[in-house]
Scaffold this motif. Sequence first.
Motif, mmCIF file in Angstrom:
data_model
loop_
_atom_site.group_PDB
_atom_site.id
_atom_site.type_symbol
_atom_site.label_atom_id
_atom_site.label_comp_id
_atom_site.label_asym_id
_atom_site.label_seq_id
_atom_site.Cartn_x
_atom_site.Cartn_y
_atom_site.Cartn_z
ATOM 1 N N SER A 269 0.804 -1.219 0.000
ATOM 2 C CA SER A 269 0.000 0.000 0.000
ATOM 3 C C SER A 269 0.841 1.276 0.000
ATOM 4 C CB SER A 269 -0.902 0.005 1.239
ATOM 5 O OG SER A 269 -1.564 1.234 1.371
ATOM 6 N N VAL B 237 -5.603 1.206 0.893
ATOM 7 C CA VAL B 237 -5.663 1.023 -0.560
ATOM 8 C C VAL B 237 -4.447 0.191 -0.958
ATOM 9 C CG1 VAL B 237 -5.679 2.131 -2.826
ATOM 10 C CG2 VAL B 237 -6.843 3.220 -0.884
ATOM 11 N N LYS C 176 -2.277 -1.741 -3.755
ATOM 12 C CA LYS C 176 -1.958 -1.899 -5.178
ATOM 13 C C LYS C 176 -1.273 -3.231 -5.464
ATOM 14 C CE LYS C 176 0.188 0.544 -9.052
ATOM 15 N NZ LYS C 176 0.910 1.776 -9.468
#
Length: 366
Positions: free
Chosen positions: A219, A224, A226
Motif C-alpha cells: 500500500s 488502498v 496496489k
Amino acid sequence: MIPYLNLKKLNEPYQDAFLEKTKLFFNKGHYILGDEVLKFEEEFADYCNVSHCIGVGNGLDALVLIFKAYLELGILKEGDEVIVPANTYIASILAIMNAGLTPKLVDTNLLNYNLTLDVLQQQVTQHTKAVLMVHLYGQVTDALKIKTFCKDFGLLLIEDAAQAHGAKANNVKAGAIGDAARFSFYPGKNLGALGDAGAVTTSDPKLAEIIRALANYGSHKKYVFKYVGMNSRMAETDAAVLDVKLKYLDEDNAQRQKLADYYYTHINNRFIILPKRIKDECNVYHQFPIFCQRRDELQEYLKENGVQTLIHYPIPPHKQECYKAWNNRTYPITEMIHQQELSIPMSQVVTEAEAKIVVDVLNSFR
C-alpha cells in the motif's frame, strides 16, 4: 575468555545517546514509520551515495522485496535464473526462492571466496536474468568488473551487502555498485541495531517506490492496496540507534582494519592459511576468516586457551536438509571453505592485549 564478539562492550559508548533518542521519540507518540526512520533512511542513502534507502524489518526481507519489486516491474518473471555464490549464507538463497525465482549456485575462488568475473563469464546462460553479488566477510572484490559485465549483457546486478557497510570499490560504496542492494542491521553487523532491521538502497526511483509499498502490505495509501505485499517495517527504536552509530561507522571500520593489519603481520603458522589481503577500502572485516585443514582441532585448542571463535559456515547451503534435491551436488571450493573456515575475534573493541593473545595461541598450535 576472549569473546568472539562482545556486543555489550560494542554498544556501551553509545548508551547515553540511545537513551536520549528513545526519550525523544517516546514523547512524540509516533512509534511506526516516524521521524527516526525517515531520518536514518536519508542519512544512510547519503552515506552510500544513492538516491533512496528504504528501511525494512530485516535483511532477508530487504532482499525478497528487491526481487519482488523487479517482478512487479516486469523486469523479472517467475522462475528466472539468478546466479548466486554457493558459499553464501543461506538467507541469500532463501530470498531468491521466496520471490519465486531460481537460484543458480556457482563456486567461488580460493583468493577471496567471493564471486569473480571469470567464474561469472563461465556460468551465465540464456536463462540468467540477474546476478546476486555477495560481499562475504565484508569485502568487495571484482565488483566494478562484474558491474560492467552485467550491464553489457543486460543482467540485473543485486548486491548482498549484509556484511559490507562502508566497504568500497574504487571509491564507490557497497550499496551503490549494483542496481539495488540489501543491508542487514542485525546486532552483530558493523552497523548493527539492538533488534533486527534491514534496508534496501537504490538510485532507481520506481523500484524504491514499489519496494516501499510492498513492505507496507502493498500500500501507498492507507487501506488502498496496489500490490500483494508484506509487513516489513524498520522500528523507530532501531532507526534511532542506527542513526547514532552511523556517525561512527567509518571510525569503527578503521579500527577493524587496524586489527586485521595486526593479524596479517603477526599470524605465522604453517597450518593456518590467511585470506588474500586486499586494499583496506575494499574490506571492512565483518569477519576475519582463517583456514585450517584441522579446523575443529584448532577451534578446540583456541577454546581451551581462552579464545572464542565461530564458523562461517559449518554446512554449505547445498548440503542442508532443507535442500535435499541439491545434496548430491558438488562445489569443491565451497565445500573446502565450509570444512576449513574459522572466524577469530574481530571488532573495534578487541584490545591490543586480546589481539596478542589470539595471535600467540594461533602461532603455538601444532
